[in-house]
Design a protein around this motif. Structure first.
Motif, PDB file in Angstrom:
ATOM      1  N   GLU A 138       0.844  -1.192   0.000  1.00 20.38           N
ATOM      2  CA  GLU A 138       0.000   0.000   0.000  1.00 20.38           C
ATOM      3  C   GLU A 138       0.883   1.247   0.000  1.00 20.38           C
ATOM      4  O   GLU A 138       1.851   1.341   0.755  1.00 20.38           O
ATOM      5  N   THR A 139       0.543   2.187  -0.858  1.00 16.91           N
ATOM      6  CA  THR A 139       1.339   3.413  -0.968  1.00 16.91           C
ATOM      7  C   THR A 139       1.022   4.346   0.187  1.00 16.91           C
ATOM      8  O   THR A 139      -0.147   4.710   0.391  1.00 16.91           O
ATOM      9  N   PRO A 140       2.025   4.748   0.958  1.00 18.22           N
ATOM     10  CA  PRO A 140       1.770   5.692   2.053  1.00 18.22           C
ATOM     11  C   PRO A 140       1.528   7.090   1.494  1.00 18.22           C
ATOM     12  O   PRO A 140       1.858   7.381   0.338  1.00 18.22           O
ATOM     13  N   PRO A 141       0.955   7.974   2.280  1.00 17.62           N
ATOM     14  CA  PRO A 141       0.757   9.345   1.801  1.00 17.62           C
ATOM     15  C   PRO A 141       2.101  10.034   1.578  1.00 17.62           C
ATOM     16  O   PRO A 141       3.045   9.858   2.345  1.00 17.62           O
ATOM     17  N   LEU A 142       2.167  10.810   0.505  1.00 15.09           N
ATOM     18  CA  LEU A 142       3.378  11.563   0.206  1.00 15.09           C
ATOM     19  C   LEU A 142       3.397  12.864   0.998  1.00 15.09           C
ATOM     20  O   LEU A 142       2.336  13.415   1.323  1.00 15.09           O
ATOM     21  N   ASN A 160      12.451  -2.834  -6.401  1.00 16.45           N
ATOM     22  CA  ASN A 160      13.678  -3.332  -5.778  1.00 16.45           C
ATOM     23  C   ASN A 160      14.540  -4.047  -6.803  1.00 16.45           C
ATOM     24  O   ASN A 160      14.036  -4.845  -7.604  1.00 16.45           O
ATOM     25  N   ASN A 161      15.857  -3.759  -6.790  1.00 17.37           N
ATOM     26  CA  ASN A 161      16.829  -4.549  -7.558  1.00 17.37           C
ATOM     27  C   ASN A 161      18.070  -4.824  -6.701  1.00 17.37           C
ATOM     28  O   ASN A 161      19.180  -4.887  -7.190  1.00 17.37           O
ATOM     29  N   GLY A 162      17.822  -4.994  -5.430  1.00 19.13           N
ATOM     30  CA  GLY A 162      18.850  -5.087  -4.393  1.00 19.13           C
ATOM     31  C   GLY A 162      18.475  -4.089  -3.330  1.00 19.13           C
ATOM     32  O   GLY A 162      18.003  -4.464  -2.252  1.00 19.13           O
ATOM     33  N   PRO A 163      18.609  -2.788  -3.600  1.00 16.96           N
ATOM     34  CA  PRO A 163      18.006  -1.769  -2.743  1.00 16.96           C
ATOM     35  C   PRO A 163      16.567  -1.489  -3.166  1.00 16.96           C
ATOM     36  O   PRO A 163      16.172  -1.723  -4.310  1.00 16.96           O
ATOM     37  N   ASP A 164      15.767  -0.998  -2.222  1.00 19.38           N
ATOM     38  CA  ASP A 164      14.418  -0.504  -2.505  1.00 19.38           C
ATOM     39  C   ASP A 164      14.486   0.962  -2.912  1.00 19.38           C
ATOM     40  O   ASP A 164      15.229   1.747  -2.303  1.00 19.38           O
ATOM     41  N   ALA A 187      11.810  10.939   4.871  1.00 21.72           N
ATOM     42  CA  ALA A 187      12.416   9.819   5.595  1.00 21.72           C
ATOM     43  C   ALA A 187      11.419   9.165   6.533  1.00 21.72           C
ATOM     44  O   ALA A 187      11.428   7.948   6.725  1.00 21.72           O
ATOM     45  N   ALA A 188      10.531   9.968   7.122  1.00 24.09           N
ATOM     46  CA  ALA A 188       9.588   9.440   8.099  1.00 24.09           C
ATOM     47  C   ALA A 188       8.399   8.737   7.452  1.00 24.09           C
ATOM     48  O   ALA A 188       7.897   7.739   7.974  1.00 24.09           O
ATOM     49  N   GLN A 189       7.922   9.243   6.296  1.00 25.81           N
ATOM     50  CA  GLN A 189       6.675   8.764   5.717  1.00 25.81           C
ATOM     51  C   GLN A 189       6.848   7.632   4.718  1.00 25.81           C
ATOM     52  O   GLN A 189       5.950   6.806   4.564  1.00 25.81           O
ATOM     53  N   LEU A 190       7.968   7.583   4.016  1.00 27.08           N
ATOM     54  CA  LEU A 190       8.171   6.524   3.044  1.00 27.08           C
ATOM     55  C   LEU A 190       9.047   5.437   3.653  1.00 27.08           C
ATOM     56  O   LEU A 190      10.182   5.710   4.054  1.00 27.08           O
ATOM     57  N   PRO A 191       8.571   4.213   3.731  1.00 29.67           N
ATOM     58  CA  PRO A 191       9.408   3.131   4.283  1.00 29.67           C
ATOM     59  C   PRO A 191      10.739   3.038   3.546  1.00 29.67           C
ATOM     60  O   PRO A 191      10.779   2.973   2.317  1.00 29.67           O
ATOM     61  N   GLY A 192      11.826   3.076   4.279  1.00 28.65           N
ATOM     62  CA  GLY A 192      13.148   3.054   3.678  1.00 28.65           C
ATOM     63  C   GLY A 192      13.710   4.428   3.400  1.00 28.65           C
ATOM     64  O   GLY A 192      14.924   4.604   3.304  1.00 28.65           O
TER      65      GLY A 192
END
Length: 289
Positions: A138-142, A160-164, A187-192
């Motif tokens: 699920e896409t988090p809010p931008l 993903n191709n190794g890193p996300d 950094a806080a809202q998007l996983p990774g």
């Protein structure tokens, strides 16, 4: 301490200072992961690579090399500009010899084919990216600033191709160039905490403009990012919207940081993505570590 041969390269660059710096330790035998990580943190470049003897069976006799790839904070299974730079360093220093224009890179992502074209200052190198995977989450809010400039109907996607990398298309190049994001929110809202933003250029010597932000791993904006460019190509190929001709195009990245990187992208007949470009040597010496 051991004296180790060191190179500092500028990758995806047609001249020094135009691309993404890369540190290369040419003889890392005897270093453990902790000492590699400590040195990468001390150098504080986007990535540092460490050459080790390849495993038996990695490639044809003499055409394989092995690297480990570290950011200042962590080891990566694959990254684009370190892989292209590693291929250049392996050829230039004699650590590996191309066979019919081909090398094999051994890294944590596996055995990756590398194509070598030309020689000397005009040499170009391209590595086949690990196969890209779309992550169905699920896409988090931008953050508000990004949500307002997203191209209509183009939701962000995690690949993903190794890193996300989260990928986000915006409407035009001018919007991309003017972007000033809330990096703490990103950094806080998007996983990774890693986002690559791209837009068509509308012509010229490049068909796509790219910017890549990775505050989640300590890099506010990366100058030129091979892995993200490979994922953008896979994303556009899946949608049947590759720019350029015959599966080839050139991406521009780094202008906002005073660079002028060029990533040569190719999607082959099997749908595999190759990323490449030129490499400039900048520093040669030794490191006592």
């Amino acid at each position: 301490m051991t004296a180790r041969r060191y190179l500092q390269l500028d990758v995806f660059a047609d001249r020094p200072g135009a691309g993404n710096p890369l540190g290369a330790i040419l003889d890392a035998a005897g270093m453990d992961a902790a000492s590699m990580q400590a040195l990468a943190a001390w150098l504080n470049l986007s990535e540092t690579i460490f050459f080790l003897p390849p495993d038996q069976g990695a490639g044809a006799a003499g055409n394989a090399y092995r690297v480990r790839i570290f950011t200042p904070r962590m080891e990566l299974p694959f990254a684009g500009h370190p892989s292209v730079g590693a291929a250049w360093a392996a050829v230039e220093t004699g650590l590996a010899r191309p066979r019919d224009g081909k090398l094999v890179q051994q890294c944590a992502a596996g055995l990756l084919p590398v194509a070598v074209d030309g020689s000397g200052a005009a040499r170009t190198l391209a590595v086949r990216s690990p196969r890209a995977q779309l992550r169905e989450i699920e896409t988090p809010p931008l953050p508000d600033g990004l949500a307002k400039i997203a191209a209509p109907g183009r939701a962000p996607a995690l690949w993903n191709n190794g890193p996300d990398w989260w990928l986000l298309e915006v409407a035009d190049e001018a919007t991309l160039r003017a972007l000033r994001s809330d990096f703490a929110a990103l950094a806080a809202q998007l996983p990774g905490g890693k986002l690559a933003v791209f837009a068509p250029t509308g012509g010229g010597d490049c068909q796509l403009a790219v910017r890549a932000f990775a505050p989640g791993v300590g890099i506010v904006e990366d100058p030129v990012t091979g892995s993200a460019n490979a994922l953008i190509a896979a994303h556009l190929h899946r949608q049947g919207r590759l720019p350029g001709r015959d599966g080839r195009y050139v991406a521009s990245q780094g202008r906002e940081l005073g660079r002028d990187g060029r990533v040569e992208v190719r999607v082959d007949d099997e749908g595999e993505v190759w990323i490449g470009g030129r490499v400039q040597p900048v520093i040669e010496g030794r490191i006592d570590w």
